[in-house]
Design an enzyme around this catalytic site. Structure first.
Site, PDB file in Angstrom:
ATOM      1  N   GLU A   1      29.496  33.119  93.418  1.00 55.54           N
ATOM      2  CA  GLU A   1      30.190  34.208  94.122  1.00 55.54           C
ATOM      3  C   GLU A   1      29.309  35.433  94.324  1.00 55.54           C
ATOM      4  O   GLU A   1      29.307  36.044  95.394  1.00 55.54           O
ATOM      5  CB  GLU A   1      31.475  34.601  93.385  1.00 55.54           C
ATOM      6  CG  GLU A   1      32.646  33.632  93.572  1.00 55.54           C
ATOM      7  CD  GLU A   1      32.576  32.426  92.648  1.00 55.54           C
ATOM      8  OE1 GLU A   1      31.618  32.340  91.845  1.00 55.54           O
ATOM      9  OE2 GLU A   1      33.474  31.559  92.725  1.00 55.54           O
TER      10      GLU A   1
ATOM     11  N   HIS B   1      43.405  33.173  86.246  1.00 57.11           N
ATOM     12  CA  HIS B   1      43.554  32.814  87.653  1.00 57.11           C
ATOM     13  C   HIS B   1      44.712  33.551  88.331  1.00 57.11           C
ATOM     14  O   HIS B   1      45.165  33.154  89.391  1.00 57.11           O
ATOM     15  CB  HIS B   1      43.786  31.301  87.799  1.00 57.11           C
ATOM     16  CG  HIS B   1      42.552  30.479  87.558  1.00 57.11           C
ATOM     17  ND1 HIS B   1      41.811  30.582  86.413  1.00 57.11           N
ATOM     18  CD2 HIS B   1      41.934  29.544  88.330  1.00 57.11           C
ATOM     19  CE1 HIS B   1      40.793  29.729  86.465  1.00 57.11           C
ATOM     20  NE2 HIS B   1      40.841  29.098  87.625  1.00 57.11           N
TER      21      HIS B   1
END
Ligand SMILES: Cc1ncc(C[n+]2csc(CCOP(=O)(O)OP(=O)(O)O)c2C)c(N)n1
Ligand SMILES: [Mg+2]
Lengths: 324, 434
Positions: A60, A129
């Site tokens: 990322e 998450h």
């Protein structure tokens, strides 16, 4: 008007912009050959090819930074984060590079990038998450943050985000991807920074963003049906820039406000909204501003408990009744 | 292995016989004439690149590379065998240099040095805030590597950015004014010394977060390739920055996506006060980490402009012709502390070490001597170039001093594009919250 899903609305927006501007490129993990972890980019690789829709490794920081660099040279990358929860490993690239390069270069460098993906709890995937970092990101001047609640808004805002010359953090919601709304076939854009009154009312303002807007709409129905209270539901749509006028106008009309978000309470988006209202519409208030946020603990996994950790229509109704 | 494409074996030669895993990798000589000149193998128990500690009573400076040498005197036969026999001055890319171009390199180095000296004076006089990371001692790196750039080649670097900025064509005045926080600075006083930008000169900063620029350089290369432009991006980083994860992500992406980015590691031996030996587990070349990503790498002596040019040129060719990345490590040295505020500048290394570099390895003096030796310049002419550079720096300082500060209203400009440049009905919503 055809009914389409939130997912399809995003997919259409991406396809239309890919078609319109050859500088638009989609990047991210599994966005191309796999058709997207949540299928938002389904079919786009097949249609537009590997130059325009690009799979990346799980890096990322690397690929967000790369997209920021590419945007400085005029590309318009739309980068998917599989979850906004994963943005934390690339915060440096988002905050320091995308967020500051325009300022630190004295306006010489633009960063027309969109970073998008789901940012929500409620799916029993545990705390790592389930983050909702819109408050963190909106804390950075230079970034824009939008949280569409419907398919219609998702499409119009996505098209505006891609055309925007500043970095836009686009927060979706996995619980909404499969939900349907009416979306016109003809092209439209929704300017970033314009709120939407999703339901007009006179007695109390329910102010929300993202999925909490839908929670408020359900609460408003209950308030009307069971308590004869006409609640107005204001959807911020965009967190930064923020449509102060629309939300203040609503408070001036109803004189009462309940702020609802799925974010955590401490320094959440609604802390900012509450501060604004008391500062700019204090005399209009007939009751203290109320807030409902996610219960203030890491997102719990246990499915029945996570349901009550997030704001529910019932909690909104109870809060509203407490000041009506 | 890609490495062989460079005409070098993957196994870097080793000086001496190591008994503790520390190996020495000779950079080619600044002096290419084929003779070895001892450049101060100081026997003081410390090593100039920071290898010290247990078992290092017998450290010596490597005559070739300035790194630890485990055997003294070095076995000259071995050294000769390992030396670059090629003279980089004869490389095609250097043979075509005109006298004026060579003199221009000297001028650039003088400009950087005098600019920084003037800025240091101003810093000490309280004219600016924050940090000031001097490049003094490393000037040759920016001068040599950037000298090769064509119209579609780009540069991005870290906070030790003054040299790169000037070589890319920025004016001393706009840079100095930026240091002073003035409205006439290149970033209108919004960036400071670590954040100099000139996108019109394809110079993309100036970045304060260690290794934060490494994916940006990658992105510039990505955009070039995407647009079908035959160009590349030189992305500079330090020896400390190679330990950041994002650099490794960038290397993998660069190789995987075949992007024309050239990472130039300016290895000055220290990241703040931490020597290379204390920061890198891998004791060989930092650039060799590139092998893990299937990226060709090379190294060069930062004192040798010809060598840096030859090797940078090879990397640029690779980027232009094959759209492949390169990692190039350059051995260099900074004379001042990490920043001017580095109170420990002389604690993590000996004053003798610094003096040694200034005396024997100063890139500016070495280049000047070379030009004199080549008969291209007299000492007097060099002095005149120096004089001009000082005058230019002084003028920049006066310009900065006399320039106005930004106004309070300027704080809110250059944050959002649509606020600065409203179109249609103008921007929607509130952008600022006070
Ligand atoms: C992410 C991050 N961590 C730490 C720092 C503080 N810092 C600034 S420069 C530096 C040393 C970097 O050394 P190196 O990469 O060798 O570059 P040099 O200063 O030698 O040019 C450190 C630790 C920073 N700016 N950013
Ligand atoms: Mg260093």
């Amino acid at each position: 008007m055809p009914l389409i899903t939130y997912r399809k609305a995003l997919n259409d927006a991406l396809a239309e912009e890919l078609l319109r501007d050859e500088n638009v490129v989609l990047l991210g993990e599994e966005v191309a050959e796999y058709n997207g972890a949540y299928k938002v980019t389904e079919g786009l690789w097949a249609r537009f090819g590997s130059k325009r829709v690009v799979d990346t490794p799980i890096s990322e920081a690397g690929f967000v930074g790369m997209a920021v660099g590419a945007s400085m040279l005029g590309l318009r990358p739309v980068v998917e984060l599989m979850f906004w929860s994963f943005s934390f490993v690339t915060f440096d690239q988002i905050i320091n590079n995308a967020g500051c390069v325009r300022y630190m270069s004295g306006g010489q460098i633009a960063c027309p990038i969109v970073i998008r993906g789901p940012a929500n709890g409620g799916t029993n995937v545990g705390a790592t998450h389930s983050h909702t970092p819109e408050n963190f990101l909106a804390n950075t001047p230079g970034l824009k943050v939008v949280c569409p609640a419907t398919a219609y808004d998702a499409k119009g805002l996505m098209k505006a985000a891609i055309r925007d010359n500043d970095p836009v953090m686009f927060m979706e919601n996995t619980l909404l991807y499969g939900e349907q709304w009416e979306v016109p076939e003809e092209e439209y854009l929704i300017p970033i920074g314009v709120a939407d009154v999703k339901r007009a009312g006179t007695d109390i303002s329910l102010i929300a963003h993202g999925r909490a807007v839908l929670t408020c709409l359900k609460a408003a129905e209950i308030l009307q049906a069971q308590h004869g209270i006409h609640a107005e539901v204001v959807d911020l749509r965009s967190i930064r820039p923020l449509d102060e006028e629309t939300l203040l106008a609503s408070v001036r009309k109803t004189h009462r406000a309940v702020l609802v978000e799925e974010n955590k309470p401490f320094c959440g988006v609604d802390a900012q909204i509450a501060s604004l209202i008391q500062e700019k519409a204090f005399d209009e208030l007939d009751a203290p501003i109320q807030r409902i946020s996610a219960l203030d603990a890491p997102a719990i996994y246990s499915p029945p408990l996570e349901k009550i950790q997030l704001p529910t229509p019932d909690r909104v109704v109870q809060k509203a009744l407490s000041i009506c | 292995m890609e490495q062989s494409a460079l005409g070098r074996g993957g196994d870097s030669p080793v000086v001496g016989s190591g008994n503790n895993g520390q190996e020495c990798h000779p950079f080619s000589l600044a002096n290419q004439e084929g003779t070895l000149t001892a450049r101060g193998g100081v026997r003081d128990g410390s090593c100039y690149k920071g290898f010290r500690g247990v078992g290092f009573q017998n450290d010596y400076l490597c005559l070739l590379c300035g790194k630890i040498c485990l055997e003294f005197p070095p076995n000259l036969e071995n050294l000769n065998a390992m030396m670059e026999t090629r003279s980089f001055a004869d490389a095609e890319i250097n043979r075509c240099l005109t006298a004026e171009e060579k003199i221009q390199f000297l001028r650039q180095m003088f400009r950087i040095r005098r600019f920084e000296q003037t800025s240091l004076k101003a810093y000490n006089a309280g004219k600016m805030g924050g940090f000031l990371h001097l490049y003094t001692g490393q000037e040759s790196v920016a001068v040599a590597t950037i000298s090769l750039l064509g119209p579609n080649d780009h540069v991005i670097t870290a906070y030790r950015d003054h040299g790169h900025a000037l070589v890319c064509g920025m004016e001393m005045g706009e840079c100095m004014a930026e240091f002073f926080g003035k409205a006439t600075g290149c970033s209108k006083g919004k960036g400071g010394s670590m954040h100099l930008f000139a996108p019109d000169k394809r110079y993309w900063g100036g970045h304060g977060i260690v290794a934060g620029q490494t994916p940006l350089g990658l992105g510039i290369a990505y955009a070039l390739k995407y647009k079908g432009i035959r160009g590349c991006c030189l992305c500079y980083l330090g020896d400390g920055a190679v330990n950041q994860g994002v650099f490794h992500e960038s290397l993998n992406l660069a190789s995987l996506m075949s992007l024309p980015v050239i990472y130039i590691i300016e290895n000055n031996g220290y990241s703040m006060g931490t020597s290379l030996a204390r920061s890198s587990a891998f004791k060989q070349m930092l650039a060799q980490r590139a092998e893990g990503y299937n990226i060709p790498w090379d190294h060069a002596n930062g004192e040798n402009i010809y060598e840096m040019r030859a090797k940078t040129h090879a990397a640029i060719e690779r980027a232009h012709e094959e759209s492949r990345p390169t990692v190039l490590e350059i051995a260099t040295y900074r004379y001042y502390g990490h920043s001017v505020a580095d109170a420990n500048a002389r604690k993590y290394r000996t004053p003798e070490e610094i003096e040694h570099y200034k005396t024997y390895h100063d890139p500016l003096r070495l280049w000047q001597k070379r030009l004199v030796d080549e008969g291209l310049l007299t000492e007097e002419q060099a002095a005149a170039i120096d004089h001009e550079a000082r005058a230019e720096a002084e003028a920049a300082s006066r310009f900065a001093d006399e320039s106005p500060f930004p106004t309070e209203a300027d704080i809110f400009a250059d944050v959002y594009s649509e606020v600065d440049h409203p179109v249609g009905e103008g921007p929607h919503g509130t952008h600022f919250f006070n």
